[in-house]
Design a protein around this motif. Structure first.
Motif, PDB file in Angstrom:
ATOM      1  N   GLU A   1     -97.346  -7.267   7.497  1.00  0.00           N
ATOM      2  CA  GLU A   1     -96.862  -8.567   7.043  1.00  0.00           C
ATOM      3  C   GLU A   1     -95.760  -8.406   6.006  1.00  0.00           C
ATOM      4  O   GLU A   1     -94.722  -9.085   6.067  1.00  0.00           O
ATOM      5  N   ILE A   2     -95.966  -7.526   5.051  1.00  0.00           N
ATOM      6  CA  ILE A   2     -94.968  -7.285   4.003  1.00  0.00           C
ATOM      7  C   ILE A   2     -93.683  -6.750   4.619  1.00  0.00           C
ATOM      8  O   ILE A   2     -92.575  -7.181   4.264  1.00  0.00           O
ATOM      9  N   ALA A   3     -93.817  -5.812   5.549  1.00  0.00           N
ATOM     10  CA  ALA A   3     -92.634  -5.214   6.186  1.00  0.00           C
ATOM     11  C   ALA A   3     -91.820  -6.263   6.940  1.00  0.00           C
ATOM     12  O   ALA A   3     -90.585  -6.252   6.898  1.00  0.00           O
ATOM     13  N   VAL A   4     -92.499  -7.174   7.635  1.00  0.00           N
ATOM     14  CA  VAL A   4     -91.793  -8.237   8.363  1.00  0.00           C
ATOM     15  C   VAL A   4     -91.123  -9.187   7.378  1.00  0.00           C
ATOM     16  O   VAL A   4     -89.946  -9.553   7.548  1.00  0.00           O
ATOM     17  N   ASN A   5     -91.836  -9.589   6.340  1.00  0.00           N
ATOM     18  CA  ASN A   5     -91.273 -10.526   5.371  1.00  0.00           C
ATOM     19  C   ASN A   5     -90.022  -9.984   4.704  1.00  0.00           C
ATOM     20  O   ASN A   5     -89.106 -10.747   4.374  1.00  0.00           O
ATOM     21  N   ARG A   6     -89.958  -8.682   4.525  1.00  0.00           N
ATOM     22  CA  ARG A   6     -88.774  -8.074   3.910  1.00  0.00           C
ATOM     23  C   ARG A   6     -87.524  -8.247   4.783  1.00  0.00           C
ATOM     24  O   ARG A   6     -86.406  -8.167   4.294  1.00  0.00           O
ATOM     25  N   GLN A   7     -87.758  -8.451   6.075  1.00  0.00           N
ATOM     26  CA  GLN A   7     -86.639  -8.549   7.015  1.00  0.00           C
ATOM     27  C   GLN A   7     -86.302  -9.995   7.403  1.00  0.00           C
ATOM     28  O   GLN A   7     -85.528 -10.221   8.318  1.00  0.00           O
ATOM     29  N   MET A   8     -86.868 -10.956   6.703  1.00  0.00           N
ATOM     30  CA  MET A   8     -86.724 -12.352   7.111  1.00  0.00           C
ATOM     31  C   MET A   8     -85.648 -13.123   6.359  1.00  0.00           C
ATOM     32  O   MET A   8     -85.553 -14.343   6.479  1.00  0.00           O
ATOM     33  N   LYS A   9     -84.830 -12.451   5.589  1.00  0.00           N
ATOM     34  CA  LYS A   9     -83.772 -13.144   4.856  1.00  0.00           C
ATOM     35  C   LYS A   9     -82.650 -13.547   5.813  1.00  0.00           C
ATOM     36  O   LYS A   9     -82.432 -12.912   6.836  1.00  0.00           O
ATOM     37  N   GLY A  10     -81.931 -14.583   5.445  1.00  0.00           N
ATOM     38  CA  GLY A  10     -80.778 -15.002   6.237  1.00  0.00           C
ATOM     39  C   GLY A  10     -81.099 -16.137   7.192  1.00  0.00           C
ATOM     40  O   GLY A  10     -82.251 -16.408   7.509  1.00  0.00           O
ATOM     41  N   THR A 202     -83.016   3.757  16.215  1.00  0.00           N
ATOM     42  CA  THR A 202     -82.085   3.171  15.260  1.00  0.00           C
ATOM     43  C   THR A 202     -80.778   2.823  15.962  1.00  0.00           C
ATOM     44  O   THR A 202     -79.923   2.160  15.392  1.00  0.00           O
ATOM     45  N   LEU A 203     -80.621   3.283  17.205  1.00  0.00           N
ATOM     46  CA  LEU A 203     -79.443   2.929  18.001  1.00  0.00           C
ATOM     47  C   LEU A 203     -79.912   2.384  19.343  1.00  0.00           C
ATOM     48  O   LEU A 203     -80.235   3.127  20.256  1.00  0.00           O
ATOM     49  N   THR A 204     -79.973   1.068  19.425  1.00  0.00           N
ATOM     50  CA  THR A 204     -80.341   0.398  20.673  1.00  0.00           C
ATOM     51  C   THR A 204     -79.296  -0.675  20.960  1.00  0.00           C
ATOM     52  O   THR A 204     -78.337  -0.831  20.197  1.00  0.00           O
ATOM     53  N   GLY A 205     -79.488  -1.423  22.034  1.00  0.00           N
ATOM     54  CA  GLY A 205     -78.488  -2.381  22.484  1.00  0.00           C
ATOM     55  C   GLY A 205     -77.839  -3.222  21.403  1.00  0.00           C
ATOM     56  O   GLY A 205     -76.609  -3.162  21.203  1.00  0.00           O
ATOM     57  N   PRO A 206     -78.602  -4.017  20.644  1.00  0.00           N
ATOM     58  CA  PRO A 206     -77.977  -4.899  19.649  1.00  0.00           C
ATOM     59  C   PRO A 206     -77.195  -4.152  18.580  1.00  0.00           C
ATOM     60  O   PRO A 206     -76.142  -4.613  18.142  1.00  0.00           O
ATOM     61  N   SER A 207     -77.717  -2.982  18.155  1.00  0.00           N
ATOM     62  CA  SER A 207     -77.039  -2.252  17.078  1.00  0.00           C
ATOM     63  C   SER A 207     -75.709  -1.659  17.521  1.00  0.00           C
ATOM     64  O   SER A 207     -74.901  -1.243  16.694  1.00  0.00           O
ATOM     65  N   SER A 208     -75.470  -1.611  18.828  1.00  0.00           N
ATOM     66  CA  SER A 208     -74.179  -1.109  19.311  1.00  0.00           C
ATOM     67  C   SER A 208     -73.071  -2.131  19.070  1.00  0.00           C
ATOM     68  O   SER A 208     -71.889  -1.801  19.179  1.00  0.00           O
ATOM     69  N   ASP A 209     -73.458  -3.352  18.765  1.00  0.00           N
ATOM     70  CA  ASP A 209     -72.492  -4.408  18.434  1.00  0.00           C
ATOM     71  C   ASP A 209     -72.752  -4.910  17.021  1.00  0.00           C
ATOM     72  O   ASP A 209     -72.999  -6.092  16.788  1.00  0.00           O
ATOM     73  N   ASN A 210     -72.684  -3.985  16.073  1.00  0.00           N
ATOM     74  CA  ASN A 210     -72.993  -4.339  14.686  1.00  0.00           C
ATOM     75  C   ASN A 210     -72.022  -5.347  14.091  1.00  0.00           C
ATOM     76  O   ASN A 210     -72.318  -5.970  13.078  1.00  0.00           O
ATOM     77  N   TYR A 211     -70.873  -5.499  14.707  1.00  0.00           N
ATOM     78  CA  TYR A 211     -69.930  -6.498  14.205  1.00  0.00           C
ATOM     79  C   TYR A 211     -70.387  -7.910  14.591  1.00  0.00           C
ATOM     80  O   TYR A 211     -69.909  -8.902  14.025  1.00  0.00           O
ATOM     81  N   LEU A 212     -71.339  -7.996  15.533  1.00  0.00           N
ATOM     82  CA  LEU A 212     -71.876  -9.287  15.941  1.00  0.00           C
ATOM     83  C   LEU A 212     -73.195  -9.610  15.248  1.00  0.00           C
ATOM     84  O   LEU A 212     -73.446 -10.754  14.863  1.00  0.00           O
ATOM     85  N   PHE A 213     -74.053  -8.578  15.115  1.00  0.00           N
ATOM     86  CA  PHE A 213     -75.413  -8.799  14.621  1.00  0.00           C
ATOM     87  C   PHE A 213     -75.790  -7.822  13.521  1.00  0.00           C
ATOM     88  O   PHE A 213     -75.256  -6.727  13.439  1.00  0.00           O
ATOM     89  N   CYS A 214     -76.768  -8.256  12.723  1.00  0.00           N
ATOM     90  CA  CYS A 214     -77.486  -7.346  11.834  1.00  0.00           C
ATOM     91  C   CYS A 214     -78.857  -7.144  12.468  1.00  0.00           C
ATOM     92  O   CYS A 214     -79.604  -8.107  12.659  1.00  0.00           O
ATOM     93  N   VAL A 215     -79.184  -5.905  12.840  1.00  0.00           N
ATOM     94  CA  VAL A 215     -80.441  -5.623  13.534  1.00  0.00           C
ATOM     95  C   VAL A 215     -81.478  -5.121  12.532  1.00  0.00           C
ATOM     96  O   VAL A 215     -81.197  -4.235  11.724  1.00  0.00           O
ATOM     97  N   ARG A 216     -82.681  -5.688  12.609  1.00  0.00           N
ATOM     98  CA  ARG A 216     -83.736  -5.338  11.663  1.00  0.00           C
ATOM     99  C   ARG A 216     -84.982  -4.869  12.410  1.00  0.00           C
ATOM    100  O   ARG A 216     -85.405  -5.492  13.380  1.00  0.00           O
ATOM    101  N   THR A 217     -85.567  -3.771  11.932  1.00  0.00           N
ATOM    102  CA  THR A 217     -86.738  -3.187  12.587  1.00  0.00           C
ATOM    103  C   THR A 217     -87.863  -2.995  11.565  1.00  0.00           C
ATOM    104  O   THR A 217     -87.938  -1.963  10.902  1.00  0.00           O
ATOM    105  N   PRO A 218     -88.744  -3.986  11.416  1.00  0.00           N
ATOM    106  CA  PRO A 218     -89.812  -3.907  10.402  1.00  0.00           C
ATOM    107  C   PRO A 218     -90.690  -2.667  10.507  1.00  0.00           C
ATOM    108  O   PRO A 218     -91.184  -2.170   9.491  1.00  0.00           O
ATOM    109  N   PHE A 219     -90.907  -2.150  11.720  1.00  0.00           N
ATOM    110  CA  PHE A 219     -91.784  -0.993  11.865  1.00  0.00           C
ATOM    111  C   PHE A 219     -91.168   0.294  11.314  1.00  0.00           C
ATOM    112  O   PHE A 219     -91.848   1.302  11.205  1.00  0.00           O
ATOM    113  N   LEU A 220     -89.883   0.253  10.992  1.00  0.00           N
ATOM    114  CA  LEU A 220     -89.249   1.407  10.366  1.00  0.00           C
ATOM    115  C   LEU A 220     -89.115   1.217   8.861  1.00  0.00           C
ATOM    116  O   LEU A 220     -88.404   1.967   8.208  1.00  0.00           O
TER     117      LEU A 220
END
Length: 245
Positions: A1-10, A202-220
């Motif tokens: 829960e804490i890990a997910v909450n840390r990634q919920m900004k924005g 740490t390098l998957t589909g969305p992260s290949s377009d970092n200029y479009l998205f900020c990708v967040r992975t709570p399990f890491l």
């Protein structure tokens, strides 16, 4: 829960919801923090994965979007994966690339559930609880990660060069086990897998377009990752404590 909450900004957040356990866990805690998350699923509308993901989104009160795969478009976009990663990533983890322009219209942040199962022991097997010779463990590890048999791989090369290429590959592969401080085969393999295989997420589909998205992975999340490694290996085996919790 804490890990997910840390990634919920924005604002304008989306969640990749496959219907599997990892994305369900993230969706559960994420929806408690913000009901405005858009759940996104990829697949065939008649598949069980999609039906299950839609059911989860409905129960959590989340907006749900389905992006259906078109095999022809999927294949025609293969070159995008090569261009974005210089051929250093597995194509199977870049299925979302063809949909990125559409996803951008509703999200600036993408939250994923990868690689929860691996962090919490999906690669830990009971057969490795003892002390296994390192060369045997390396062969076992190699057999688990190769997606094709040596016969299939051999068919891709000229006969006169495959043996040398494969020997060089095995030599380089064995070096990835050097310096491992563990004794039990389960600990050696687990630490090797986390170090050499999980990091690819740490390098998957969305992260290949970092200029479009900020990708967040709570399990890491560092603290969550550290906690998982402190759990006794018998409890991490086959995700035991993760599934029970």
């Amino acid at each position: 829960e804490i890990a997910v909450n840390r990634q919920m900004k924005g604002e304008r957040k989306s969640l990749f919801l496959s219907g599997g356990m990892d994305s369900r866990v993230v969706a559960h805690y994420g929806s408690e923090r913000d009901k405005r998350i858009t759940a996104i699923t990829f697949g065939n509308k008649n598949s069980m994965d999609v039906k299950f993901a839609r059911s989860v989104a409905d129960k959590l009160g989340l907006k749900h979007l389905l992006f259906e795969f078109d095999p022809e478009v999927f294949i025609s976009n293969a070159h995008l994966t090569v261009q974005r990663t210089e051929g250093c990533a597995n194509f199977m983890h870049f299925k979302s690339v063809q949909f990125h322009p559409e996803i951008k219209s509703c999200a600036d942040y993408i939250i994923t559930g990868i690689p929860g199962d691996m962090v919490f022991g999906s690669t830990v097997i009971q057969q490795n609880f003892g002390i296994v010779p390192l060369d045997v463990l390396m062969k076992h590890s190699l057999s688990r990660i190769l997606e094709h048999s040596t016969g299939e791989l051999k068919s891709l090369f000229h006969e006169d060069c495959f043996e040398q290429i494969y020997r060089d590959f095995e030599s380089q592969f064995s070096k990835t086990f050097e310096g491992n401080p563990n004794t039990l085969a389960s600990d050696i393999y687990d630490s090797w897998f986390l170090e050499n295989r999980v990091r690819r997420f740490t390098l998957t589909g969305p992260s290949s377009d970092n200029y479009l998205f900020c990708v967040r992975t709570p399990f890491l999340d560092y603290d969550l990752f550290d906690l998982s490694l402190k759990i006794p290996i018998t409890e991490r085996c086959a995700e035991k404590i993760y599934l029970e919790t």
